[in-house]
Scaffold this motif. Structure first.
Motif, PDB file in Angstrom:
ATOM      1  N   GLN A 144      42.280 108.345  13.563  1.00  0.00           N
ATOM      2  CA  GLN A 144      42.813 109.704  13.647  1.00  0.00           C
ATOM      3  C   GLN A 144      43.023 110.284  12.261  1.00  0.00           C
ATOM      4  O   GLN A 144      42.729 111.449  12.012  1.00  0.00           O
ATOM      5  CB  GLN A 144      44.116 109.708  14.441  1.00  0.00           C
ATOM      6  CG  GLN A 144      43.933 109.359  15.912  1.00  0.00           C
ATOM      7  CD  GLN A 144      45.225 109.481  16.706  1.00  0.00           C
ATOM      8  OE1 GLN A 144      46.305 109.581  16.150  1.00  0.00           O
ATOM      9  NE2 GLN A 144      45.097 109.486  18.022  1.00  0.00           N
ATOM     10  N   HIS A 145      43.527 109.468  11.334  1.00  0.00           N
ATOM     11  CA  HIS A 145      43.688 109.907   9.947  1.00  0.00           C
ATOM     12  C   HIS A 145      42.315 110.197   9.335  1.00  0.00           C
ATOM     13  O   HIS A 145      42.139 111.194   8.624  1.00  0.00           O
ATOM     14  CB  HIS A 145      44.406 108.833   9.123  1.00  0.00           C
ATOM     15  CG  HIS A 145      45.857 108.661   9.464  1.00  0.00           C
ATOM     16  ND1 HIS A 145      46.835 109.451   8.913  1.00  0.00           N
ATOM     17  CD2 HIS A 145      46.471 107.806  10.304  1.00  0.00           C
ATOM     18  CE1 HIS A 145      48.009 109.079   9.391  1.00  0.00           C
ATOM     19  NE2 HIS A 145      47.820 108.079  10.235  1.00  0.00           N
ATOM     20  N   GLU A 146      41.349 109.311   9.606  1.00  0.00           N
ATOM     21  CA  GLU A 146      40.018 109.491   9.048  1.00  0.00           C
ATOM     22  C   GLU A 146      39.347 110.740   9.615  1.00  0.00           C
ATOM     23  O   GLU A 146      38.654 111.466   8.900  1.00  0.00           O
ATOM     24  CB  GLU A 146      39.170 108.241   9.340  1.00  0.00           C
ATOM     25  CG  GLU A 146      39.711 106.990   8.650  1.00  0.00           C
ATOM     26  CD  GLU A 146      38.941 105.733   9.038  1.00  0.00           C
ATOM     27  OE1 GLU A 146      37.893 105.878   9.697  1.00  0.00           O
ATOM     28  OE2 GLU A 146      39.392 104.638   8.693  1.00  0.00           O
ATOM     29  N   PHE A 147      39.557 110.981  10.909  1.00  0.00           N
ATOM     30  CA  PHE A 147      39.010 112.171  11.544  1.00  0.00           C
ATOM     31  C   PHE A 147      39.540 113.434  10.854  1.00  0.00           C
ATOM     32  O   PHE A 147      38.778 114.335  10.488  1.00  0.00           O
ATOM     33  CB  PHE A 147      39.402 112.171  13.022  1.00  0.00           C
ATOM     34  CG  PHE A 147      38.959 113.398  13.782  1.00  0.00           C
ATOM     35  CD1 PHE A 147      37.690 113.465  14.335  1.00  0.00           C
ATOM     36  CD2 PHE A 147      39.813 114.477  13.955  1.00  0.00           C
ATOM     37  CE1 PHE A 147      37.276 114.582  15.040  1.00  0.00           C
ATOM     38  CE2 PHE A 147      39.410 115.597  14.655  1.00  0.00           C
ATOM     39  CZ  PHE A 147      38.147 115.655  15.208  1.00  0.00           C
ATOM     40  N   LEU A 148      40.847 113.499  10.654  1.00  0.00           N
ATOM     41  CA  LEU A 148      41.450 114.657   9.980  1.00  0.00           C
ATOM     42  C   LEU A 148      40.950 114.786   8.555  1.00  0.00           C
ATOM     43  O   LEU A 148      40.659 115.889   8.076  1.00  0.00           O
ATOM     44  CB  LEU A 148      42.975 114.524   9.980  1.00  0.00           C
ATOM     45  CG  LEU A 148      43.679 114.889  11.284  1.00  0.00           C
ATOM     46  CD1 LEU A 148      45.174 114.626  11.161  1.00  0.00           C
ATOM     47  CD2 LEU A 148      43.438 116.332  11.661  1.00  0.00           C
ATOM     48  N   ALA A 149      40.861 113.667   7.856  1.00  0.00           N
ATOM     49  CA  ALA A 149      40.416 113.699   6.460  1.00  0.00           C
ATOM     50  C   ALA A 149      39.028 114.309   6.346  1.00  0.00           C
ATOM     51  O   ALA A 149      38.778 115.162   5.488  1.00  0.00           O
ATOM     52  CB  ALA A 149      40.426 112.284   5.873  1.00  0.00           C
ATOM     53  N   GLU A 150      38.125 113.893   7.228  1.00  0.00           N
ATOM     54  CA  GLU A 150      36.747 114.402   7.154  1.00  0.00           C
ATOM     55  C   GLU A 150      36.676 115.883   7.501  1.00  0.00           C
ATOM     56  O   GLU A 150      36.001 116.667   6.839  1.00  0.00           O
ATOM     57  CB  GLU A 150      35.844 113.586   8.082  1.00  0.00           C
ATOM     58  CG  GLU A 150      35.735 112.133   7.656  1.00  0.00           C
ATOM     59  CD  GLU A 150      34.330 111.574   7.843  1.00  0.00           C
ATOM     60  OE1 GLU A 150      33.365 112.338   7.767  1.00  0.00           O
ATOM     61  OE2 GLU A 150      34.224 110.356   8.051  1.00  0.00           O
ATOM     62  N   VAL A 151      37.392 116.296   8.553  1.00  0.00           N
ATOM     63  CA  VAL A 151      37.349 117.704   8.947  1.00  0.00           C
ATOM     64  C   VAL A 151      37.933 118.591   7.853  1.00  0.00           C
ATOM     65  O   VAL A 151      37.335 119.594   7.440  1.00  0.00           O
ATOM     66  CB  VAL A 151      38.111 117.930  10.269  1.00  0.00           C
ATOM     67  CG1 VAL A 151      38.234 119.423  10.565  1.00  0.00           C
ATOM     68  CG2 VAL A 151      37.385 117.241  11.421  1.00  0.00           C
TER      69      VAL A 151
END
Length: 409
Positions: A144-151
């Motif tokens: 979830q953190h990685e998803f936000l970071a990429e977006v």
């Protein structure tokens, strides 16, 4: 007597009226002052609360991996926002329908890879676009953190040597990221898959320069600068022209002026040893990982195959100089330029210095690799008059400098 009484009455009335007027003015001034003091006190109190909150926020960074900036401080809020129809205007990345992606991936049967984030599928959209879809694994909490970071990062980062985030989906309890499909897969597969045609030496150096340019943009072109933190061959993707692009920004974080302390994140073998000891990540962490990647390009080995031990073997000072030829990938069949090998290997060795301040910057790395390619092109040209050759060299240098200047802006 009657006139005297009237005069005295008028005098007394005037005095009383004057005193009343003075009292009213004084009262008004007192009220205004009290109100001003109240406002000042409120302002100071708010300022103190903000300062205290900032201090607490800064302290909470210690020992944690995810940044506490406005972008990540309330992850649940951002995830809920991403599920709304209006989020496109907020982050600038198109939102796709879950059903459309399911159809485009043939009910998620077109798997083309597996990463830490989750499985990756090829999607043929009804619009004719072809995407690579990364699906967050159901059991991936860090995802979830990685998803936000990429977006949030890729919504504002755009460069020829970075993958383009084309869209996302956030519904049906699923989080997905859509990228341009890179038809030639990862650098890792070309170096370590026996079914792939070995990469030529010239192409390996060109790929190294592509990656370096992407990282140079992150370090010097992005505002604020970004540290990738997971540079490795599987995160370098190749398009149909074999142009390399840096991918997977799930662990990327802003490089603040003050060093950031964090839990150790990255991939074994590529992680900066100094970062492991200090738990502080900087741009030089990416430089170390890039150095390992350079040696991987030279040797055809990855860190899990004892890459760095293999490199140290070549640094044994037997005859007064490094024996880089002894560790070159056997699949090259000796088809490489010895002078270029020495320059690239020397650059890689400086990148993996145990002391981060001794490592070159990504800007220096780009200049070195650009110079190697420029000399190669000059050597392959037919003999020319000195004046003509000099003029063309100046033109090439000028073009490189202009391109670097554009990237910096």
């Amino acid at each position: 007597m009657e006139g005297l009484a009237v005069a005295w009455g008028m005098l007394i009335g005037s005095v009383i009226g004057f005193l009343l007027a003075v009292s009213v003015v004084i009262g008004a001034l007192v009220c205004l002052k009290c109100r001003a003091n109240l406002r000042t006190g409120t302002s100071v109190s708010a300022s103190q609360r903000i300062t205290a909150a900032s201090a607490a926020e800064s302290d909470s960074n210690l020992g944690q991996d995810s940044p506490r900036s406005s972008e990540w401080s309330n992850m649940s809020m951002w995830l809920e926002a991403l599920k709304k129809k209006t989020v496109v205007s907020a982050c600038g990345i198109p939102k796709y329908n879950y059903g459309d992606i399911k159809k485009a991936t043939c009910d998620f049967t077109t798997a083309i890879g597996q990463g830490a984030f989750g499985p990756v599928f090829k999607a043929q959209m009804s619009t004719g676009d072809t995407f690579a879809v990364k699906v967050l694994a159901a059991d991936s909490r860090q995802g979830q953190h990685e998803f936000l970071a990429e977006v949030l990062l890729l919504a504002r980062l755009h460069h020829n040597n970075l993958v383009n985030l084309m869209g996302y989906a956030a519904e049906m309890e699923q989080l997905m990221l859509l990228y341009n499909y890179m038809s030639n897969g990862s650098l890792d597969s070309h170096l370590h898959d026996d079914n792939q045609v070995p990469l030529s030496w010239d192409l390996r150096v060109a790929i190294a320069l592509d990656v370096a340019r992407g990282l140079e943009y992150l370090h010097y072109g992005a505002v604020p600068p970004v540290v990738h933190r997971d540079i490795k061959s599987s995160n370098i993707l190749l398009d149909q022209s074999m142009k390399a692009k840096v991918a997977d920004f799930g662990l990327s974080r802003h490089d603040k002026i003050k060093s950031r302390s964090s839990d150790i994140r990255g991939t074994f073998g590529y992680v900066d040893p100094e970062y492991v000891v200090t738990r502080i990540f900087t741009k030089k962490c990416d430089v170390y990982s890039f150095g390992v990647l350079l040696f991987e390009l030279i040797t055809g080995r990855n860190p899990q195959q004892g890459l760095m031990e293999y490199v140290e073997f070549a640094t044994v000072d037997a005859a007064g100089k490094l024996g880089w030829e002894e560790i070159v990938d056997i699949h090259l069949n000796g088809e490489f330029d010895i002078q270029e090998l020495a320059q690239v290997a020397d650059l890689a060795y400086r990148c993996v210095s145990d002391v981060s301040r001794k490592r070159p910057s990504m800007r220096n790395i780009v200049q070195t690799l650009s110079s190697i390619l420029m000399k190669r092109r000059s050597a392959k040209k037919p003999q020319q008059t000195p004046t003509t050759a000099a003029e063309e060299t100046y033109i090439e240098i000028d073009l490189i400098e202009k391109q670097d200047a554009l990237i910096e802006r």
